[in-house]
Design a protein around this motif. Structure first.
Motif, PDB file in Angstrom:
ATOM      1  N   HIS A  46       0.838  -1.193   0.000  1.00 31.32           N
ATOM      2  CA  HIS A  46       0.000   0.000   0.000  1.00 31.32           C
ATOM      3  C   HIS A  46       0.876   1.247   0.000  1.00 31.32           C
ATOM      4  O   HIS A  46       1.740   1.394   0.860  1.00 31.32           O
ATOM      5  CB  HIS A  46      -0.933   0.021   1.215  1.00 31.32           C
ATOM      6  CG  HIS A  46      -1.904   1.147   1.183  1.00 31.32           C
ATOM      7  ND1 HIS A  46      -2.097   2.014   2.222  1.00 31.32           N
ATOM      8  CD2 HIS A  46      -2.749   1.560   0.200  1.00 31.32           C
ATOM      9  CE1 HIS A  46      -3.010   2.905   1.892  1.00 31.32           C
ATOM     10  NE2 HIS A  46      -3.420   2.647   0.676  1.00 31.32           N
ATOM     11  N   SER A  47       0.660   2.125  -0.969  1.00 31.40           N
ATOM     12  CA  SER A  47       1.371   3.400  -1.061  1.00 31.40           C
ATOM     13  C   SER A  47       0.364   4.497  -1.354  1.00 31.40           C
ATOM     14  O   SER A  47      -0.618   4.272  -2.060  1.00 31.40           O
ATOM     15  CB  SER A  47       2.401   3.382  -2.192  1.00 31.40           C
ATOM     16  OG  SER A  47       3.383   2.412  -1.970  1.00 31.40           O
ATOM     17  N   THR A  48       0.619   5.667  -0.806  1.00 32.58           N
ATOM     18  CA  THR A  48      -0.239   6.818  -1.078  1.00 32.58           C
ATOM     19  C   THR A  48       0.643   8.003  -1.459  1.00 32.58           C
ATOM     20  O   THR A  48       1.820   8.058  -1.111  1.00 32.58           O
ATOM     21  CB  THR A  48      -1.098   7.200   0.144  1.00 32.58           C
ATOM     22  OG1 THR A  48      -0.241   7.475   1.243  1.00 32.58           O
ATOM     23  CG2 THR A  48      -2.077   6.099   0.496  1.00 32.58           C
ATOM     24  N   VAL A  63      -4.050  15.961  -7.825  1.00 31.86           N
ATOM     25  CA  VAL A  63      -4.558  14.600  -7.685  1.00 31.86           C
ATOM     26  C   VAL A  63      -3.967  13.916  -6.460  1.00 31.86           C
ATOM     27  O   VAL A  63      -2.932  14.327  -5.936  1.00 31.86           O
ATOM     28  CB  VAL A  63      -4.244  13.741  -8.937  1.00 31.86           C
ATOM     29  CG1 VAL A  63      -4.978  14.283 -10.155  1.00 31.86           C
ATOM     30  CG2 VAL A  63      -2.760  13.638  -9.204  1.00 31.86           C
ATOM     31  N   LYS A  64      -4.671  12.880  -6.018  1.00 36.47           N
ATOM     32  CA  LYS A  64      -4.119  11.991  -5.000  1.00 36.47           C
ATOM     33  C   LYS A  64      -3.933  10.626  -5.659  1.00 36.47           C
ATOM     34  O   LYS A  64      -4.634  10.278  -6.611  1.00 36.47           O
ATOM     35  CB  LYS A  64      -4.976  11.937  -3.749  1.00 36.47           C
ATOM     36  CG  LYS A  64      -6.277  11.232  -3.874  1.00 36.47           C
ATOM     37  CD  LYS A  64      -6.993  11.204  -2.521  1.00 36.47           C
ATOM     38  CE  LYS A  64      -8.252  10.385  -2.635  1.00 36.47           C
ATOM     39  NZ  LYS A  64      -8.932  10.224  -1.360  1.00 36.47           N
ATOM     40  N   ILE A  65      -2.967   9.887  -5.131  1.00 37.96           N
ATOM     41  CA  ILE A  65      -2.600   8.595  -5.710  1.00 37.96           C
ATOM     42  C   ILE A  65      -2.689   7.538  -4.626  1.00 37.96           C
ATOM     43  O   ILE A  65      -2.238   7.753  -3.496  1.00 37.96           O
ATOM     44  CB  ILE A  65      -1.164   8.636  -6.269  1.00 37.96           C
ATOM     45  CG1 ILE A  65      -1.044   9.742  -7.315  1.00 37.96           C
ATOM     46  CG2 ILE A  65      -0.763   7.293  -6.845  1.00 37.96           C
ATOM     47  CD1 ILE A  65       0.377  10.100  -7.661  1.00 37.96           C
ATOM     48  N   ASP A  66      -3.258   6.407  -4.969  1.00 38.91           N
ATOM     49  CA  ASP A  66      -3.386   5.284  -4.038  1.00 38.91           C
ATOM     50  C   ASP A  66      -3.003   4.019  -4.797  1.00 38.91           C
ATOM     51  O   ASP A  66      -3.641   3.687  -5.795  1.00 38.91           O
ATOM     52  CB  ASP A  66      -4.823   5.199  -3.526  1.00 38.91           C
ATOM     53  CG  ASP A  66      -4.989   4.290  -2.344  1.00 38.91           C
ATOM     54  OD1 ASP A  66      -4.041   4.168  -1.544  1.00 38.91           O
ATOM     55  OD2 ASP A  66      -6.072   3.691  -2.213  1.00 38.91           O
ATOM     56  N   ALA A  67      -1.937   3.369  -4.374  1.00 39.63           N
ATOM     57  CA  ALA A  67      -1.490   2.137  -5.029  1.00 39.63           C
ATOM     58  C   ALA A  67      -1.645   0.982  -4.049  1.00 39.63           C
ATOM     59  O   ALA A  67      -1.191   1.058  -2.907  1.00 39.63           O
ATOM     60  CB  ALA A  67      -0.035   2.274  -5.462  1.00 39.63           C
ATOM     61  N   LYS A  68      -2.327  -0.060  -4.507  1.00 39.43           N
ATOM     62  CA  LYS A  68      -2.573  -1.236  -3.666  1.00 39.43           C
ATOM     63  C   LYS A  68      -2.259  -2.485  -4.456  1.00 39.43           C
ATOM     64  O   LYS A  68      -2.453  -2.529  -5.667  1.00 39.43           O
ATOM     65  CB  LYS A  68      -4.032  -1.286  -3.220  1.00 39.43           C
ATOM     66  CG  LYS A  68      -4.471  -0.132  -2.386  1.00 39.43           C
ATOM     67  CD  LYS A  68      -5.944  -0.216  -2.067  1.00 39.43           C
ATOM     68  CE  LYS A  68      -6.382   1.008  -1.292  1.00 39.43           C
ATOM     69  NZ  LYS A  68      -7.804   1.023  -1.047  1.00 39.43           N
ATOM     70  N   ALA A  95      -7.286  10.898 -17.343  1.00 38.45           N
ATOM     71  CA  ALA A  95      -6.177  10.426 -16.510  1.00 38.45           C
ATOM     72  C   ALA A  95      -6.681   9.828 -15.199  1.00 38.45           C
ATOM     73  O   ALA A  95      -5.983   9.028 -14.569  1.00 38.45           O
ATOM     74  CB  ALA A  95      -5.215  11.572 -16.211  1.00 38.45           C
ATOM     75  N   LEU A  96      -7.890  10.190 -14.769  1.00 36.69           N
ATOM     76  CA  LEU A  96      -8.438   9.709 -13.501  1.00 36.69           C
ATOM     77  C   LEU A  96      -8.882   8.254 -13.619  1.00 36.69           C
ATOM     78  O   LEU A  96      -9.302   7.809 -14.678  1.00 36.69           O
ATOM     79  CB  LEU A  96      -9.618  10.580 -13.071  1.00 36.69           C
ATOM     80  CG  LEU A  96      -9.317  12.066 -12.882  1.00 36.69           C
ATOM     81  CD1 LEU A  96     -10.594  12.833 -12.553  1.00 36.69           C
ATOM     82  CD2 LEU A  96      -8.267  12.283 -11.812  1.00 36.69           C
ATOM     83  N   GLY A  97      -8.768   7.513 -12.520  1.00 33.72           N
ATOM     84  CA  GLY A  97      -9.250   6.136 -12.497  1.00 33.72           C
ATOM     85  C   GLY A  97      -8.184   5.153 -12.080  1.00 33.72           C
ATOM     86  O   GLY A  97      -7.103   5.521 -11.633  1.00 33.72           O
ATOM     87  N   GLY A  98      -8.517   3.867 -12.241  1.00 29.65           N
ATOM     88  CA  GLY A  98      -7.647   2.786 -11.810  1.00 29.65           C
ATOM     89  C   GLY A  98      -6.841   2.199 -12.952  1.00 29.65           C
ATOM     90  O   GLY A  98      -7.385   1.904 -14.012  1.00 29.65           O
ATOM     91  N   TYR A  99      -5.560   2.034 -12.740  1.00 30.29           N
ATOM     92  CA  TYR A  99      -4.627   1.456 -13.701  1.00 30.29           C
ATOM     93  C   TYR A  99      -4.152   0.102 -13.180  1.00 30.29           C
ATOM     94  O   TYR A  99      -3.963  -0.071 -11.974  1.00 30.29           O
ATOM     95  CB  TYR A  99      -3.398   2.359 -13.884  1.00 30.29           C
ATOM     96  CG  TYR A  99      -3.706   3.700 -14.502  1.00 30.29           C
ATOM     97  CD1 TYR A  99      -3.377   3.956 -15.821  1.00 30.29           C
ATOM     98  CD2 TYR A  99      -4.299   4.720 -13.764  1.00 30.29           C
ATOM     99  CE1 TYR A  99      -3.644   5.186 -16.398  1.00 30.29           C
ATOM    100  CE2 TYR A  99      -4.563   5.952 -14.327  1.00 30.29           C
ATOM    101  CZ  TYR A  99      -4.232   6.190 -15.646  1.00 30.29           C
ATOM    102  OH  TYR A  99      -4.505   7.402 -16.203  1.00 30.29           O
ATOM    103  N   ALA A 100      -3.918  -0.848 -14.063  1.00 27.10           N
ATOM    104  CA  ALA A 100      -3.374  -2.152 -13.690  1.00 27.10           C
ATOM    105  C   ALA A 100      -1.853  -2.038 -13.564  1.00 27.10           C
ATOM    106  O   ALA A 100      -1.208  -1.363 -14.356  1.00 27.10           O
ATOM    107  CB  ALA A 100      -3.725  -3.189 -14.751  1.00 27.10           C
ATOM    108  N   GLY A 140      -1.342  -5.274  -8.798  1.00 28.49           N
ATOM    109  CA  GLY A 140      -2.415  -4.552  -8.145  1.00 28.49           C
ATOM    110  C   GLY A 140      -2.938  -3.410  -8.980  1.00 28.49           C
ATOM    111  O   GLY A 140      -2.989  -3.480 -10.200  1.00 28.49           O
ATOM    112  N   SER A 141      -3.280  -2.315  -8.283  1.00 31.55           N
ATOM    113  CA  SER A 141      -3.876  -1.154  -8.948  1.00 31.55           C
ATOM    114  C   SER A 141      -3.192   0.136  -8.525  1.00 31.55           C
ATOM    115  O   SER A 141      -2.661   0.234  -7.413  1.00 31.55           O
ATOM    116  CB  SER A 141      -5.368  -1.070  -8.641  1.00 31.55           C
ATOM    117  OG  SER A 141      -5.574  -0.863  -7.269  1.00 31.55           O
ATOM    118  N   PHE A 142      -3.196   1.090  -9.418  1.00 31.14           N
ATOM    119  CA  PHE A 142      -2.642   2.418  -9.219  1.00 31.14           C
ATOM    120  C   PHE A 142      -3.803   3.358  -9.529  1.00 31.14           C
ATOM    121  O   PHE A 142      -4.231   3.450 -10.677  1.00 31.14           O
ATOM    122  CB  PHE A 142      -1.476   2.632 -10.198  1.00 31.14           C
ATOM    123  CG  PHE A 142      -0.719   3.904 -10.023  1.00 31.14           C
ATOM    124  CD1 PHE A 142       0.377   3.963  -9.180  1.00 31.14           C
ATOM    125  CD2 PHE A 142      -1.064   5.039 -10.734  1.00 31.14           C
ATOM    126  CE1 PHE A 142       1.112   5.125  -9.045  1.00 31.14           C
ATOM    127  CE2 PHE A 142      -0.335   6.214 -10.602  1.00 31.14           C
ATOM    128  CZ  PHE A 142       0.749   6.252  -9.760  1.00 31.14           C
TER     129      PHE A 142
END
Length: 147
Positions: A46-48, A63-68, A95-100, A140-142
Motif C-alpha cells: 500500500h502506497s499513497t 490529484v491523489k494517488i493510491d497504489a494497492k 487520466a483519472l481512475g484505476g490502472y493495472a 495490483g492497482s494504481f
C-alpha cells in the motif's frame, strides 16, 4: 475557368475548416504527472501520494494517488519528485481512475523506479528516485483521483 477551380477547391476548404473545428478532445493530449508517494509492504502493498497533472493545453489538476496490491513483497519506500508521462489522453479527466500494475522490486538505501501502468487505451510511464528497503513481486492497482 475560375468557377471550375472554385468548385474543385470548395470541398478541400470545407474539409480543412471541419478539421480545424474538431473539439480538442478528439486529438491526443500531452500531459505529465509530477508526484511524490510513500508506502509499505508485507505481502499486501500500500502506497499513497499526491501530485499535479499538467497538460500542454494549459489545464492542470491536483490529484491523489493510491497504489494497492499483493504478492510476495516486503519493505518500505518513498519516491520524491517523480514524473509520469501519459499516452492516449484526449481530455485531462481521462487520466483519472484505476490502472493495472505489475512490478518487481529490489532496493536498499537510495533507489530509482520505472514502471508503466495501463487503463484501457491510456498508459502512464512513471519514473522516480527515492529511498527505502524493498524486495518482492506484486500486482495490483494504481488509482488517480482528483483532490
Amino acid at each position: 475557368m475560375r468557377t471550375a477551380m472554385t468548385l474543385r477547391t470548395l470541398p478541400l476548404i470545407a474539409a480543412l475548416a471541419f478539421a480545424a473545428a474538431l473539439p480538442a478532445h478528439a486529438r491526443e493530449l500531452s500531459c505529465t504527472l509530477h508526484y511524490s508517494m510513500s508506502g509499505w509492504s508485507a505481502f499486501y502493498k500500500h502506497s499513497t501520494g499526491s501530485g499535479t497533472i499538467r497538460c500542454t493545453n494549459g489545464q492542470s489538476m491536483k490529484v491523489k494517488i493510491d497504489a494497492k496490491g499483493g504478492g510476495i513483497t516486503f519493505g518500505k519506500s518513498e519516491i520524491r519528485d517523480g514524473i509520469g508521462k501519459f499516452a492516449g489522453l484526449s481530455n485531462i479527466r481521462d487520466a483519472l481512475g484505476g490502472y493495472a500494475t505489475g512490478e518487481a522490486n529490489a532496493a536498499a538505501g537510495k533507489a530509482a523506479k520505472a514502471q508503466v501502468v495501463t487503463k484501457g487505451p491510456v498508459s502512464l510511464a512513471l519514473t522516480g528516485k527515492g529511498h527505502g528497503v524493498e524486495l518482492g513481486v506484486s500486482f495490483g492497482s494504481f488509482i488517480i483521483s482528483e483532490r
